[in-house]
Enzyme design. Sequence first.
Site, short mmCIF file in Angstrom:
data_model
loop_
_atom_site.label_atom_id
_atom_site.label_comp_id
_atom_site.label_asym_id
_atom_site.label_seq_id
_atom_site.Cartn_x
_atom_site.Cartn_y
_atom_site.Cartn_z
N SER A 146 0.87 -1.19 0.00
CA SER A 146 0.00 0.00 0.00
C SER A 146 0.90 1.23 0.00
O SER A 146 2.09 1.15 0.37
CB SER A 146 -0.85 -0.01 1.28
OG SER A 146 -1.50 1.24 1.46
N TYR A 159 -2.34 -1.27 10.36
CA TYR A 159 -2.28 -1.37 8.90
C TYR A 159 -0.95 -0.82 8.37
O TYR A 159 -0.29 -1.45 7.54
CB TYR A 159 -3.45 -0.58 8.31
CG TYR A 159 -3.66 -0.76 6.83
CD1 TYR A 159 -4.45 -1.81 6.33
CD2 TYR A 159 -3.09 0.11 5.91
CE1 TYR A 159 -4.65 -1.97 4.96
CE2 TYR A 159 -3.28 -0.04 4.55
CZ TYR A 159 -4.07 -1.09 4.07
OH TYR A 159 -4.26 -1.24 2.72
P1 NAD Z 1 -11.54 -6.07 -0.31
O1 NAD Z 1 -12.15 -5.95 1.02
O2 NAD Z 1 -12.34 -5.77 -1.53
O3 NAD Z 1 -10.89 -7.51 -0.52
C1 NAD Z 1 -10.15 -8.13 0.50
C2 NAD Z 1 -10.09 -9.60 0.20
O4 NAD Z 1 -9.38 -10.24 1.28
C3 NAD Z 1 -11.45 -10.26 0.14
O5 NAD Z 1 -11.45 -11.26 -0.87
C4 NAD Z 1 -11.60 -10.89 1.52
O6 NAD Z 1 -12.50 -11.99 1.55
C5 NAD Z 1 -10.16 -11.32 1.74
N1 NAD Z 1 -9.87 -11.63 3.13
C6 NAD Z 1 -10.06 -10.86 4.23
N2 NAD Z 1 -9.69 -11.52 5.33
C7 NAD Z 1 -9.24 -12.73 4.92
C8 NAD Z 1 -8.70 -13.87 5.59
N3 NAD Z 1 -8.56 -13.92 6.92
N4 NAD Z 1 -8.35 -14.94 4.84
C9 NAD Z 1 -8.50 -14.93 3.50
N5 NAD Z 1 -8.99 -13.88 2.83
C10 NAD Z 1 -9.36 -12.81 3.53
O7 NAD Z 1 -10.25 -5.14 -0.26
P2 NAD Z 1 -9.25 -4.56 -1.36
O8 NAD Z 1 -9.34 -3.09 -1.28
O9 NAD Z 1 -9.42 -5.23 -2.67
O10 NAD Z 1 -7.86 -4.97 -0.69
C11 NAD Z 1 -6.99 -5.93 -1.23
C12 NAD Z 1 -5.58 -5.62 -0.78
O11 NAD Z 1 -5.19 -4.35 -1.30
C13 NAD Z 1 -5.43 -5.53 0.74
O12 NAD Z 1 -4.21 -6.11 1.13
C14 NAD Z 1 -5.39 -4.03 0.99
O13 NAD Z 1 -4.72 -3.70 2.16
C15 NAD Z 1 -4.66 -3.56 -0.25
N6 NAD Z 1 -4.86 -2.15 -0.57
C16 NAD Z 1 -6.10 -1.65 -0.78
C17 NAD Z 1 -6.24 -0.30 -1.06
C18 NAD Z 1 -7.59 0.31 -1.33
O14 NAD Z 1 -7.67 1.54 -1.35
N7 NAD Z 1 -8.62 -0.45 -1.58
C19 NAD Z 1 -5.12 0.52 -1.12
C20 NAD Z 1 -3.86 -0.03 -0.88
C21 NAD Z 1 -3.74 -1.37 -0.61
#
Ligand code: NAD
Length: 264
Positions: A146, A159
């Site tokens: 991130s 985080y």
């Molecule tokens: P999201 O909530 O849409 O997806 C998260 C996924 O992780 C889902 O499929 C969920 O079921 C899964 N998950 C959660 N807990 C779990 C567990 N214990 N075991 C297995 N799977 C699990 O979120 P996203 O925004 O797509 O995030 C995906 C990644 O991107 C994360 O690591 C997040 O930190 C990172 N990220 C997101 C953003 C943003 O702005 N959305 C920015 C930077 C980084």
Amino acid sequence: MTKKLEGRVALVTGSTSGIGLAIALGFAREGARVMLNGFGSPDDIAKARAAVGEAMGMAEAPYSPADMSKPEEIRGMVAACQAELGACDILVNNAGIQFVSPVEEFPDDKFDRIIAINFTSNFHAIKAALPGMKARGFGRIVNVASAHGLVASPFKTAYVAAKHAVVGLTKSVALEVARGPVTCNAICPGFVRTPLAEAQVKPLAEKHGVSEDKALTDFLLDRQPTKRWVEVEEVAEMALFLCGPNSGSINGTALSIDGGWTAQ
Ligand code: NAD
């Protein structure tokens, strides 16, 4: 035209939603066989499996229900990928959760869970998948960190700590594998339009007494100069490039895709 990931097998954690699902779809469209992982309602999981399956010419994509907070289940997921699909050439550590709180009120269990899912799971998955990658002579590890892996924000101690740790792990693994056929890189997105990030808009609007549109541009995206969401497809393209045929010299980097956030 040859597809970029023809013949490759990919395991994408947290791929029932958001960024992970977009990466899984992008990989499948480029010829990879992809195993999905993540939580969600049975209906949501079935829809994700059908969509990625269709892109692979199958009824449904293989799926592991492994909980990324449980090392034994992570090892089982990698083993299942190797058993069902014959390999795990590409590992995308993407599963993640968020919790926002002042540090002195941060619940202990929430802190530990974020570290386990957002960081420690990457270690367990890499440890389990790396020997097979070396044996097959090809491996790509992509850790979804991130902008918060590079810079901090208040109230997100778990985080930010977890994502900084992911960047450190990425660099260390990259140095270990540098002389072989495996690369390890991190992707550092700014705010991406997904359920995880969108869920932060409403509480900000309520806290500041403004509309959700204003909360988005003025508070959530206050440091994202483009003032727009990064889209999941943009992150998926970056992951695809890192796993494609021309990326062998990209190793140990933390690539920003954040609209200029970390340029400031
Ligand atoms: P999201 O909530 O849409 O997806 C998260 C996924 O992780 C889902 O499929 C969920 O079921 C899964 N998950 C959660 N807990 C779990 C567990 N214990 N075991 C297995 N799977 C699990 O979120 P996203 O925004 O797509 O995030 C995906 C990644 O991107 C994360 O690591 C997040 O930190 C990172 N990220 C997101 C953003 C943003 O702005 N959305 C920015 C930077 C980084």
